[in-house]
Design a protein around this motif. Structure first.
Motif, PDB file in Angstrom:
ATOM      1  N   PRO A   1     139.148  33.996  50.840  1.00  0.00           N
ATOM      2  CA  PRO A   1     138.378  33.285  49.821  1.00  0.00           C
ATOM      3  C   PRO A   1     138.713  31.798  49.790  1.00  0.00           C
ATOM      4  O   PRO A   1     139.871  31.411  49.929  1.00  0.00           O
ATOM      5  CB  PRO A   1     138.789  33.971  48.511  1.00  0.00           C
TER       6      PRO A   1
ATOM      7  N   THR B   1     134.270  34.244  51.015  1.00  0.00           N
ATOM      8  CA  THR B   1     133.385  33.717  49.979  1.00  0.00           C
ATOM      9  C   THR B   1     133.835  32.333  49.572  1.00  0.00           C
ATOM     10  O   THR B   1     135.029  32.073  49.434  1.00  0.00           O
ATOM     11  CB  THR B   1     133.403  34.638  48.735  1.00  0.00           C
TER      12      THR B   1
ATOM     13  N   GLY C   1     131.505  30.089  58.426  1.00  0.00           N
ATOM     14  CA  GLY C   1     131.910  30.752  57.196  1.00  0.00           C
ATOM     15  C   GLY C   1     133.143  30.067  56.669  1.00  0.00           C
ATOM     16  O   GLY C   1     133.324  28.867  56.848  1.00  0.00           O
ATOM     17  N   THR C   2     134.030  30.821  56.059  1.00  0.00           N
ATOM     18  CA  THR C   2     135.247  30.244  55.505  1.00  0.00           C
ATOM     19  C   THR C   2     136.189  29.820  56.635  1.00  0.00           C
ATOM     20  O   THR C   2     136.110  30.347  57.739  1.00  0.00           O
ATOM     21  CB  THR C   2     135.948  31.250  54.563  1.00  0.00           C
TER      22      THR C   2
ATOM     23  N   ASP D   1     128.352  31.364  44.029  1.00  0.00           N
ATOM     24  CA  ASP D   1     129.207  31.634  45.182  1.00  0.00           C
ATOM     25  C   ASP D   1     128.360  31.794  46.438  1.00  0.00           C
ATOM     26  O   ASP D   1     127.205  32.230  46.383  1.00  0.00           O
ATOM     27  CB  ASP D   1     130.020  32.909  44.966  1.00  0.00           C
TER      28      ASP D   1
ATOM     29  N   ARG E   1     128.516  33.470  50.290  1.00  0.00           N
ATOM     30  CA  ARG E   1     129.224  34.365  51.219  1.00  0.00           C
ATOM     31  C   ARG E   1     129.096  33.793  52.627  1.00  0.00           C
ATOM     32  O   ARG E   1     127.996  33.549  53.105  1.00  0.00           O
ATOM     33  CB  ARG E   1     128.633  35.764  51.161  1.00  0.00           C
TER      34      ARG E   1
END
Length: 195
Positions: free
Chosen positions: A85, A104, A78-79, A96, A98
């Motif tokens: 964000p 995100t 993920g991030t 975008d 997720r």
């Protein structure tokens, strides 16, 4: 409002990744050694751990390059920071995304990504990931601070930091010596920024 900060580990010969960056070796050959200090181990590990905690506490958003995104997404799950964000600088925008860890990814051009990241970060800092996007932000007058973790390692070749950009940097506090040397600099503005 927070600052736009490049926080990066760099070898003594000025590289942020080793040679031959590729999906199997996203930091290039030998480049992962640039991040060993983050484990906070060894005789000076407490200093390194404190620096890492400070960085983690102040991150409110991330700006990163498309190549860094492509190489890092699988590793991060993920991030880069869970739930934070992240704004990917790219000419190939898309909807975008997720991340699996609650953050995100938004895709935009350089100036828009920096502006949106500052808005999302609020009073916290925007951390910059990727030497190319850092160079672009510096050239556009959008980078406020450079935080270097100088690693006693010579990579010989790889991804150079800033690759020819020029700037005046003003030290912010004394260097901290752990297993690496931690340095912070304010970037002196060459021109007014759009963010």
């Amino acid at each position: 409002m927070g600052k736009v900060v490049l926080d990066v580990s760099v070898s003594l010969d000025g590289f942020t990744a080793g040679p031959d960056v590729r999906p199997e070796e996203p930091m290039g050959d030998g480049g992962e050694r640039l991040h060993e200090w983050m484990a906070g181990e060894g005789p000076y590990g407490a200093v390194d751990a404190g620096v890492r905690e400070e960085v983690d506490a102040r991150v409110g958003a991330v700006v990163l390059g498309r190549r860094t995104f492509d190489l890092g997404l699988g590793l991060w799950g993920g991030t880069p920071w869970p739930g934070v964000p992240s704004f990917v600088v790219t000419h190939r925008t898309r909807e975008d995304l997720r991340g699996d860890n609650g953050g995100t990814f938004a895709f935009d051009g350089l100036t828009a990504a920096a502006r949106r990241a500052k808005e999302a970060a609020g009073d916290k800092d925007v951390l910059v990931l990727g030497a190319d996007v850092a160079r672009q932000l510096l050239g556009a007058g959008l980078l406020d601070e450079v935080s270097l973790h100088l690693v006693p390692l010579l990579l010989g070749r790889g991804t150079p930091l800033f690759a020819g950009e020029r700037a005046e940097l003003v030290p912010q506090g004394a260097p901290l010596a752990g297993s690496v040397t931690h340095l912070r600099y304010r970037v002196v503005r060459r021109r007014s920024s759009a963010v």
